[in-house]
Each structure stands twice: as C-alpha cells, then as structure tokens.
Write a protein that holds these residues in place. Sequence first.
Motif, PDB file in Angstrom:
ATOM      1  N   PRO A 188       0.813  -1.220   0.000  1.00 17.41           N
ATOM      2  CA  PRO A 188       0.000   0.000   0.000  1.00 17.41           C
ATOM      3  C   PRO A 188       0.848   1.272   0.000  1.00 17.41           C
ATOM      4  N   TYR A 189       1.943   1.293   0.768  1.00 15.70           N
ATOM      5  CA  TYR A 189       2.847   2.442   0.731  1.00 15.70           C
ATOM      6  C   TYR A 189       3.391   2.646  -0.677  1.00 15.70           C
ATOM      7  N   ASN A 190       3.928   1.566  -1.251  1.00 15.86           N
ATOM      8  CA  ASN A 190       4.554   1.671  -2.564  1.00 15.86           C
ATOM      9  C   ASN A 190       3.563   2.144  -3.618  1.00 15.86           C
ATOM     10  N   SER A 191       2.351   1.629  -3.553  1.00 16.11           N
ATOM     11  CA  SER A 191       1.348   1.972  -4.561  1.00 16.11           C
ATOM     12  C   SER A 191       0.903   3.424  -4.461  1.00 16.11           C
ATOM     13  N   VAL A 192       0.659   3.905  -3.244  1.00 17.75           N
ATOM     14  CA  VAL A 192       0.199   5.291  -3.077  1.00 17.75           C
ATOM     15  C   VAL A 192       1.316   6.278  -3.432  1.00 17.75           C
ATOM     16  N   LEU A 193       2.544   5.979  -3.029  1.00 15.08           N
ATOM     17  CA  LEU A 193       3.664   6.840  -3.414  1.00 15.08           C
ATOM     18  C   LEU A 193       3.841   6.859  -4.936  1.00 15.08           C
ATOM     19  N   ALA A 194       3.645   5.710  -5.581  1.00 15.95           N
ATOM     20  CA  ALA A 194       3.764   5.652  -7.037  1.00 15.95           C
ATOM     21  C   ALA A 194       2.608   6.374  -7.722  1.00 15.95           C
ATOM     22  N   MET A 195       1.407   6.323  -7.124  1.00 13.06           N
ATOM     23  CA  MET A 195       0.241   6.968  -7.725  1.00 13.06           C
ATOM     24  C   MET A 195       0.461   8.466  -7.932  1.00 13.06           C
ATOM     25  N   ARG A 196       1.103   9.097  -6.972  1.00 11.97           N
ATOM     26  CA  ARG A 196       1.361  10.539  -7.111  1.00 11.97           C
ATOM     27  C   ARG A 196       2.209  10.817  -8.349  1.00 11.97           C
ATOM     28  N   GLU A 197       3.215   9.964  -8.590  1.00 12.46           N
ATOM     29  CA  GLU A 197       4.084  10.149  -9.755  1.00 12.46           C
ATOM     30  C   GLU A 197       3.330   9.874 -11.055  1.00 12.46           C
ATOM     31  N   LEU A 198       2.479   8.850 -11.054  1.00 10.59           N
ATOM     32  CA  LEU A 198       1.706   8.541 -12.254  1.00 10.59           C
ATOM     33  C   LEU A 198       0.762   9.687 -12.602  1.00 10.59           C
ATOM     34  N   LEU A 405      -7.442   1.191  -2.254  1.00  3.99           N
ATOM     35  CA  LEU A 405      -6.006   1.335  -2.033  1.00  3.99           C
ATOM     36  C   LEU A 405      -5.722   2.335  -0.923  1.00  3.99           C
ATOM     37  N   ARG A 406      -6.442   3.439  -0.929  1.00  6.80           N
ATOM     38  CA  ARG A 406      -6.257   4.447   0.130  1.00  6.80           C
ATOM     39  C   ARG A 406      -6.609   3.881   1.503  1.00  6.80           C
ATOM     40  N   ASP A 407      -7.654   3.074   1.567  1.00 11.12           N
ATOM     41  CA  ASP A 407      -8.029   2.468   2.850  1.00 11.12           C
ATOM     42  C   ASP A 407      -6.928   1.553   3.368  1.00 11.12           C
ATOM     43  N   ARG A 408      -6.360   0.735   2.490  1.00  8.39           N
ATOM     44  CA  ARG A 408      -5.273  -0.148   2.928  1.00  8.39           C
ATOM     45  C   ARG A 408      -4.056   0.655   3.358  1.00  8.39           C
ATOM     46  N   TYR A 409      -3.793   1.726   2.660  1.00  8.60           N
ATOM     47  CA  TYR A 409      -2.684   2.610   3.017  1.00  8.60           C
ATOM     48  C   TYR A 409      -2.915   3.234   4.396  1.00  8.60           C
ATOM     49  N   ASN A 410      -4.117   3.735   4.632  1.00  6.11           N
ATOM     50  CA  ASN A 410      -4.401   4.406   5.903  1.00  6.11           C
ATOM     51  C   ASN A 410      -4.299   3.449   7.081  1.00  6.11           C
ATOM     52  N   ARG A 411      -4.748   2.212   6.886  1.00  8.72           N
ATOM     53  CA  ARG A 411      -4.649   1.235   7.978  1.00  8.72           C
ATOM     54  C   ARG A 411      -3.191   0.979   8.363  1.00  8.72           C
ATOM     55  N   LEU A 412      -2.320   0.994   7.386  1.00  6.94           N
ATOM     56  CA  LEU A 412      -0.904   0.758   7.647  1.00  6.94           C
ATOM     57  C   LEU A 412      -0.244   2.014   8.215  1.00  6.94           C
TER      58      LEU A 412
END
Length: 468
Positions: A188-198, A405-412
């Motif tokens: 989830p961290y990797n995906s959300v950080l990558a989403m900003r770049e995409l 994805l945001r929900d999984r990120y927030n839980r972590l």
Amino acid sequence: MTQSIVVQVGQCGNQVGCRFWDLALREHAHVNKKGVYDEALGSFFRNVDSRGAGTCDIVGGRIHRLKARAVLVDMEEGVVNQIVQGPLRDLFDTTQLLTDVSGSGNNWAVGHMTYGSAYRDQIVEKVRRAAEHCDCLQCFFLIHSMGGGTGSGLGTRVLGLLEEEFPEVCRIVTSVYPSDEDDVITSPYNSVLAMRELTQHADCVLPVENQSLVEILTRVRLMSRAPGPGLKTDLLSNPGGGPEKPFDSMNNIIANLLLNLTSSARFEGCLNMDLNEISMNLVPFPRLHYLVPSLAPLHSLQAPCSMAPRRPDQMFSDAFSKDHQLIRADPRRSLYLACALLGRGDLLLSDLRRNIHRLRSSLSFVPWNPEGWKTSLCSVAPVAHAHSLLALANNTCVKGTFSALRDRYNRLYRKKAHLHHYLQEDGMELSLFSQASESLSSLIEEYDQLDHASASCPPDAPRLQIAT
C-alpha cells in the motif's frame, strides 16, 4: 513511419514485456510470411542487418536481424538473465539492459531515491540510444507493477525522466496493482507513493489489478470445462511453450492488452488510430488519465479451438460487462468521460456504429461529452482468431480501486508501520507520505465531483457549443 519504445521496469514489467515481444513476433510472422522488414515491423523493431533492408527470419521464434525497441531495467538479475538466455535472447543486446543484484527490498524509496539517483545517467543514456534509432519517435510504453520496490519506485522515477528528457513524446503506462491480500506488506505504501508520480507525469495510465486477472482466468478455465466444444488452454499460460511459470497466465492477459492497443501502429486497417490520439480524445482533464481496459472475447486469450467465435454484437456487450474489466469495477454503473473501441480482424465499420448506437442508451456519459467515442479498426486479428476488441473507458468507476487502495494505506500508516525502512533512504522525507496521500484523495474527490455534477445536471441542460 513512426516508432515506439517499450521500457520494462522490475520483475513484473520485464515478464509482461517478454510475453508482449513473443506474441508480437508471432503476429508479424503470421502476417509477414517472407519476413521482409517493412513499416509494420519497423514500428517496434529495428533491422540490424548491415546490408540494409532485407529479410528477417522471425518464423518459429528465431530472430537473426531484429532488435526490439526496448529498454529493460531491473535491480535484480534473475528475470532479465532468463530473458537473455531464453528463446528471445537474440532480440536484445547488452546496451538495452540495466540490472543490479540486490533488488529494492519492496521499498519505493530504495527504487525511486537510491537506485533512481545512482542509475539516472545510465537510464537516460540507454533511452536516448534507443530513441536515436527512431526516425519519428511517437510513444513510450512503460510497463511496471505498483506493489514492489523496483517497479513502483524506479518505474515512476523512469517515468519522470522520460517526461524530462522527451517532453513532447507521449507516455502510456501499464500499471499492475496488487491484490488486497498481496504478500508484500508494504505494497500500500509503494502503490500510493507511485500513484502521485503517475498522476503527475503520465499521459495515460492503464490500471490492471492482479485480483481481476485471477478472476478472469478462473472464468476462462470454467469455460474450458463446460459441456460441448471446449477451450484448449495450452497457449493461455505460456505461448512460448515449456513449463509454466508463476503469473504466466496473468502476464499473458496484459500482453494481449498491449497487442490490441498497439495493433493500429503495427498493422494496416480501414480506421487506424494514432497512439497520440488516445490521450487527445480520452483525457479531457490532465489528471484524470486513468483508462479502464477490458478485452473481449476472453477465448481470444487462448489457443485455437473448436469453440464457435462470439458474434460481434455479443463481443461488444461483453466488453462493457464487469466480468471483462481488468480492474474490479462495473463501468456501466458509473460515469463515462470518454470511451475508445479498438477492434481487430473481420469487424466492419457498420459493426462499430451499430453497437455504439445499441449500447449508448445504457451508458451514462458526462453531459458535455455525450458523443465521446473514439474508434479504431485494424484488419489483422490475433493469430488464429477471427476478431477481438479492446475497450478503454475513462470512467469514474476507477475511483473504487483507488479508494480501496487508500483504505489499505491508511490502515498501515496509522500504525506508522515500517516507515523507518523508507525514511532511512537519502532524500526520503515523511512529508512525501502525506503529499502522496493528499494527491490520491484529491484524485478521488475529482471523480466524485464529476459524479455529483452529472447527477445534478438536468437531461435537457444546454450543452457546450464549439464554434466552427
């Protein structure tokens, strides 16, 4: 003649890329029986025969005078070594490869910050060298995954470098999103950080979810066990033959997506679509460039079989059903900003027009773009099949994937779990996490606003008139 370059980053990106090159060669060999180096081959391959234009032995998977217009990047050697030692070894040379040995440890910061800085000049040099072999570079295709460290981190760093060095060249990204039960705890961290770049650096993103691929494969295999003429599955998992490897079947679906997407650039047709037209016609707002892909019929992912092909009208209906989407979403229940239909094979213009007219009443388009269709017809079908269809939907249904994805990120993130692994990398700051989360929330909110605005707009509201 225009050309495109494929940039494969990370294990997933290189495995999918390898499958794409394998299947693309088979398509060209099927059409180009004499192996003459022509404009179709030149779109994604270059001829290294010192005698100039000539024949290229591509029959049976052997390549003697062709090189793929590709750059292969991975911070582990395993997958790239398998490629250069496998059946496609003659398709790449060492100037196209960049590897390390330690990997990114499933850490976006290692891939983006550490390896991105260490290998920046080498990446730029390899891409420039590939671009120098193009007469008219039209598009970069970036293939990567979102869950791991190299794919998400270095993949998005490469995307930024492409924009920096080649700002006028279109950047189309195929991003593979992890499933809810992904075994990489930091995905989830990797995906959300990558989403900003995409969101910042891509022209178009084609999101693909691992879980959706698994569900598609389950349905295809159930079809193969159905009574009556069955589906052969020998090409579903491994078109190149040999033992099946993990994720081969899933990679094959993504490779078929890319084959359909690039068919107009590789072959002739009565209604060819320029790759630049995808973003030009389907992306009305720069940040909302996530296009949901779907493929039909599903049996075109398989080997030739005795099953009767789907009728064109049924195939068009399938392309809009939730069971054929490469993310878990139902676009028919959400709002369309625009939609592209890319057909291959024996389809006619009348098939396109008839089905658009038939389906449009059941689809919700934004009021200011009710005619938001883009169409393409390529005369060359997938090998041993009559026709196929790729639909690309700029649809608000994608926000469901992003919200999950945001929900999984927030839980972590609430637990601050594993943050120290990221913050110990040079250039990585805690503020980047909040910026990435805010960027994703803002993206979701933009889709929400479109949904709400459309719901509050009366059917007979005046539409924007464009002066001519």
